[in-house]
Enzyme design. Sequence first.
Site, PDB file in Angstrom:
ATOM      1  N   ASP A  42      37.449  66.734  41.239  1.00 31.06           N
ATOM      2  CA  ASP A  42      37.023  65.824  42.301  1.00 31.06           C
ATOM      3  C   ASP A  42      35.514  65.632  42.185  1.00 31.06           C
ATOM      4  O   ASP A  42      34.736  66.284  42.883  1.00 31.06           O
ATOM      5  CB  ASP A  42      37.383  66.426  43.659  1.00 31.06           C
ATOM      6  CG  ASP A  42      36.995  65.494  44.788  1.00 31.06           C
ATOM      7  OD1 ASP A  42      36.612  64.339  44.513  1.00 31.06           O
ATOM      8  OD2 ASP A  42      37.075  65.928  45.950  1.00 31.06           O
ATOM      9  N   ASP A  61      29.252  55.861  38.667  1.00 33.60           N
ATOM     10  CA  ASP A  61      28.117  55.572  37.797  1.00 33.60           C
ATOM     11  C   ASP A  61      28.511  54.540  36.739  1.00 33.60           C
ATOM     12  O   ASP A  61      29.626  54.013  36.769  1.00 33.60           O
ATOM     13  CB  ASP A  61      27.634  56.880  37.154  1.00 33.60           C
ATOM     14  CG  ASP A  61      26.119  56.905  36.975  1.00 33.60           C
ATOM     15  OD1 ASP A  61      25.549  55.859  36.606  1.00 33.60           O
ATOM     16  OD2 ASP A  61      25.511  57.961  37.206  1.00 33.60           O
ATOM     17  N   LYS A 100      33.999  62.579  42.410  1.00 26.88           N
ATOM     18  CA  LYS A 100      33.584  61.341  43.079  1.00 26.88           C
ATOM     19  C   LYS A 100      32.642  60.546  42.162  1.00 26.88           C
ATOM     20  O   LYS A 100      31.555  60.114  42.578  1.00 26.88           O
ATOM     21  CB  LYS A 100      32.895  61.626  44.409  1.00 26.88           C
ATOM     22  CG  LYS A 100      33.745  62.372  45.423  1.00 26.88           C
ATOM     23  CD  LYS A 100      34.731  61.490  46.150  1.00 26.88           C
ATOM     24  CE  LYS A 100      35.325  62.173  47.376  1.00 26.88           C
ATOM     25  NZ  LYS A 100      35.691  63.584  47.242  1.00 26.88           N
TER      26      LYS A 100
END
Lengths: 218, 218
Positions: free
Chosen positions: B56, B61, B58
């Site tokens: 996880d 980019d 997140k």
Amino acid sequence: MNKIILALDEPLDYKILKDISSQVAGIKIGWPLILEQGLEGIKNILKNFDNNIIFDLKLADIDSTMIKITTHLKNLGDSFIVHAFVGYNESIRELKEFLDKENKKMYLVSSMSHKGWNDNFYPYIKEVIKMTNPYGLVAPATRPKILKTVKKDFPEKIIISPGIGAQGAKIGDALCNGANYEIIGRSIYNSKDPIGTILEFQKIQEERLNECKRAETR
Amino acid sequence: MNKIILALDEPLDYKILKDISSQVAGIKIGWPLILEQGLEGIKNILKNFDNNIIFDLKLADIDSTMIKITTHLKNLGDSFIVHAFVGYNESIRELKEFLDKENKKMYLVSSMSHKGWNDNFYPYIKEVIKMTNPYGLVAPATRPKILKTVKKDFPEKIIISPGIGAQGAKIGDALCNGANYEIIGRSIYNSKDPIGTILEFQKIQEERLNECKRAETR
């Protein structure tokens, strides 16, 4: 003129980094280098670097998770890049309070440099930036229009710009459009003479800034 | 019934984790544990865990950065959680191609569990999900309305739900609203008897699911 932030995507010898230290406005370090080097490795690389260190983590999570992450890194650097789009309550607000207490700076991402980024959300991001009142903002060199808008909306904020070189923007363009610093990576750390390259780029930045100032006053 | 994903925010002894392995549908690991343990530490914790491992991170980019990050972690886990918000081109598209090639799964964040998250952007996020066609989605237990919408829009996707316990949602509620799995953390890893707690939670999930099915057919 000292308007370059070195994006350190690959490790540089700490001796070279020491010499670079006074030539740049700071360095930016992201997850790939952290994963490659580990925290001890990062500490070693940075041990003689006496300047701003910006962790470009593009944080985008709930408050408690972001506070845990920055807690692990706060003794290694000065600033953290955070995504504005995750919103204020139970997220950026609490992280900002934590970083303020720790005397660390926050940069919020106002827009990104890649094609897929959607600037239709900028009005919302602008509101989050206003509520947060961060130290600085990230705005792309590759999108002059949004960069100018961000500068107009937040004239007092430090704006740092990625997207120069490999991603297409030319050295000095972001400065002309309102950025305070240009983030440059591989053309410096892959150079045989990083300091010579930095000095060369600074000359180009200065010429370009003079050019666009002249164009403005015509 | 095996509908719990353990959010491993703190290290658990690898022997306990081995015993838990067959009782849960997977574990979720984030940046705080990676920073605390390092890659070798994570490898050690996971060495006897024979089940799904979801990172996880997140991620939010540009393509090259996310590919570098997942390259460092791909041999340690099966899946990566990525923010849909960053957009498709030069970002999620390229990461998806990379993860497909590596036989790794992508979960996209469709909405988040904290108060500050803004679901006005869901129509855009929905488009990014459609273009990407990820393996699964993350949707919050704390927002029944958006969770139901996500399930309706993507009935064939695996939906995993955070926000149970500390963040306010009750065990079983997310399953009733369309989630395939509920992500539960501290009430399990802080328990003196993690396996007993898991079995107890699974019983509650089953009862809750039966209740809401009965309510539907009335």
